[in-house]
Design an enzyme around this catalytic site. Structure first.
Site, mmCIF file in Angstrom:
data_model
loop_
_atom_site.group_PDB
_atom_site.id
_atom_site.type_symbol
_atom_site.label_atom_id
_atom_site.label_comp_id
_atom_site.label_asym_id
_atom_site.label_seq_id
_atom_site.Cartn_x
_atom_site.Cartn_y
_atom_site.Cartn_z
ATOM 1 C CB CYS A 15 7.349 1.266 102.058
ATOM 2 S SG CYS A 15 6.696 0.256 103.517
ATOM 3 C CB THR A 16 11.428 2.972 98.769
ATOM 4 O OG1 THR A 16 11.345 3.674 100.290
ATOM 5 C CG2 THR A 16 11.912 3.718 97.806
#
Length: 139
Positions: free
Chosen positions: A28-29
């Site tokens: 997600c980062t």
């Protein structure tokens, strides 16, 4: 910590909704950073990139600040928006639904022009930018 109006965003151009499971996970980062790195390119095309996850606003703020995320992050803690777009799934062995990494492109008329599920992260923002340019050319 403010309300988001999808209709208002659509009036300005293509809206890119990036559904993701959780702030702070490695995938997600990477996804949020990649879209943030290309944010100026999307803005030149009149497109807004919006990240959506079940995390609350405070978690979003910490995630944004820690990683320099510049795209707008929306909180969907009750999964209402995730349900509307059909991005929930239940993994084997899990007792609850989770968000499937999915990108939805919506044109100015409110038509979903592309839905990319099971997103492959490498080059995804560039792929989405290409689709945004095609939509903008045809509208």
């Amino acid at each position: 910590m403010e309300t988001f109006d999808l209709r208002d965003a659509m009036q300005r151009g293509v809206v890119v909704l990036c559904f993701y499971p959780r702030d702070g996970t490695p995938a997600c980062t990477r996804q949020a950073i990649e879209f943030s790195d290309h944010e100026d390119d999307f803005l030149r095309e009149g497109a807004a990139v919006i990240g959506i996850s079940p995390d609350d606003c405070l978690t979003h703020a910490a995630f944004r600040d820690e990683h320099g995320i510049s795209i707008r992050l929306l909180s969907d803690p009750d999964l209402e928006v995730c349900r509307l777009y059909g991005v929930l799934h239940r993994r084997e062995g899990c007792e609850r639904d989770t968000v499937r990494r999915t990108t939805v492109l919506i044109d100015r008329a409110g038509v979903v022009r592309h839905l990319i599920d099971d997103v492959q992260l490498r080059g995804h923002a560039a792929e989405v930018l290409k689709l945004v340019k095609e939509i903008a050319r045809n509208n």
